[in-house]
Design a protein around this motif. Structure first.
Motif, PDB file in Angstrom:
ATOM      1  N   THR A  63       0.838  -1.197   0.000  1.00  0.00           N
ATOM      2  CA  THR A  63       0.000   0.000   0.000  1.00  0.00           C
ATOM      3  C   THR A  63       0.878   1.253   0.000  1.00  0.00           C
ATOM      4  O   THR A  63       1.800   1.382   0.801  1.00  0.00           O
ATOM      5  CB  THR A  63      -0.941   0.003   1.214  1.00  0.00           C
ATOM      6  OG1 THR A  63      -1.751  -1.176   1.170  1.00  0.00           O
ATOM      7  CG2 THR A  63      -1.827   1.240   1.210  1.00  0.00           C
ATOM      8  N   GLN A  65       0.803   5.583  -1.909  1.00  0.00           N
ATOM      9  CA  GLN A  65       0.079   6.584  -2.695  1.00  0.00           C
ATOM     10  C   GLN A  65       1.092   7.565  -3.256  1.00  0.00           C
ATOM     11  O   GLN A  65       2.215   7.662  -2.770  1.00  0.00           O
ATOM     12  CB  GLN A  65      -0.981   7.291  -1.860  1.00  0.00           C
ATOM     13  CG  GLN A  65      -0.427   8.121  -0.727  1.00  0.00           C
ATOM     14  CD  GLN A  65      -1.532   8.618   0.173  1.00  0.00           C
ATOM     15  OE1 GLN A  65      -2.328   7.852   0.699  1.00  0.00           O
ATOM     16  NE2 GLN A  65      -1.580   9.934   0.355  1.00  0.00           N
ATOM     17  N   ILE A  83      -7.919  -0.811  -3.290  1.00  0.00           N
ATOM     18  CA  ILE A  83      -8.002   0.646  -3.251  1.00  0.00           C
ATOM     19  C   ILE A  83      -9.004   1.001  -2.161  1.00  0.00           C
ATOM     20  O   ILE A  83     -10.186   0.652  -2.267  1.00  0.00           O
ATOM     21  CB  ILE A  83      -8.435   1.232  -4.607  1.00  0.00           C
ATOM     22  CG1 ILE A  83      -7.438   0.847  -5.695  1.00  0.00           C
ATOM     23  CG2 ILE A  83      -8.598   2.741  -4.503  1.00  0.00           C
ATOM     24  CD1 ILE A  83      -7.813   1.297  -7.086  1.00  0.00           C
ATOM     25  N   ILE A  98      -6.172   4.821 -11.469  1.00  0.00           N
ATOM     26  CA  ILE A  98      -6.137   5.166 -10.052  1.00  0.00           C
ATOM     27  C   ILE A  98      -5.863   6.668  -9.936  1.00  0.00           C
ATOM     28  O   ILE A  98      -4.850   7.157 -10.440  1.00  0.00           O
ATOM     29  CB  ILE A  98      -5.044   4.361  -9.320  1.00  0.00           C
ATOM     30  CG1 ILE A  98      -5.297   2.855  -9.519  1.00  0.00           C
ATOM     31  CG2 ILE A  98      -5.008   4.730  -7.838  1.00  0.00           C
ATOM     32  CD1 ILE A  98      -4.164   1.969  -9.059  1.00  0.00           C
ATOM     33  N   HIS A 104      -3.245   2.530  -2.494  1.00  0.00           N
ATOM     34  CA  HIS A 104      -3.546   1.319  -3.257  1.00  0.00           C
ATOM     35  C   HIS A 104      -2.398   0.327  -3.146  1.00  0.00           C
ATOM     36  O   HIS A 104      -1.278   0.692  -2.811  1.00  0.00           O
ATOM     37  CB  HIS A 104      -3.817   1.652  -4.735  1.00  0.00           C
ATOM     38  CG  HIS A 104      -2.704   2.374  -5.405  1.00  0.00           C
ATOM     39  ND1 HIS A 104      -2.479   3.732  -5.228  1.00  0.00           N
ATOM     40  CD2 HIS A 104      -1.727   1.958  -6.253  1.00  0.00           C
ATOM     41  CE1 HIS A 104      -1.431   4.104  -5.935  1.00  0.00           C
ATOM     42  NE2 HIS A 104      -0.929   3.037  -6.562  1.00  0.00           N
TER      43      HIS A 104
END
Length: 137
Positions: A63, A65, A83, A98, A104
């Motif tokens: 995970t 971003q 997500i 995305i 995500h």
């Protein structure tokens, strides 16, 4: 005289544009082993970055971003994308977009999965070697 100036301007513009053209072959991009299950090739222009990922089954992109919008196209195999609180299965021939700054993760569901990603703007963290989210446990 106007025609001559127009012609000189056009030639100058063509010369500048031609200097920025890059050609590449995805499978020949320099690759970086991200870990034992995942490799990444990449190329960047001024406005975007293309990533070429090869996954073994079970490979995980943890995970994370980033400020880039991400377009991911799976050309072989399949992945699970988490997500926020939703799970997406993306198979060969399918893609996912995305938005920027959305947490995500990716998990490969098959060996030899190929994922071609396009990012806009260019991935400065990759270019500068600061993409340390793979080191998280």
């Amino acid at each position: 005289m106007k025609n001559l100036l127009l012609m000189i301007t056009m030639l100058f513009a063509m010369k500048i544009s031609a200097q920025n053209v890059q050609t590449f072959t995805l499978k020949e991009l320099p690759t970086k082993p991200v870990n034992e299950l995942l490799t990444r090739g990449m190329i960047s222009g001024e406005q975007g970055t293309i990533g070429y990922f090869t996954y073994k089954k079970g490979a995980v992109v943890p995970t994370h971003q980033h400020s880039n919008e991400q377009y991911s196209l799976i050309t072989k195999g399949s992945i699970k994308v988490n997500i926020l609180d939703k799970e997406y299965i993306v198979k060969a021939g399918q893609g996912i977009i995305i938005p920027p700054n959305v947490p995500h993760s990716f998990t490969a569901l098959e060996d030899d999965t190929i994922d071609i990603d396009f990012f806009s703007p260019a991935r400065k963290d990759w270019i500068e070697g600061k993409d340390n989210y793979f080191e998280k446990k």
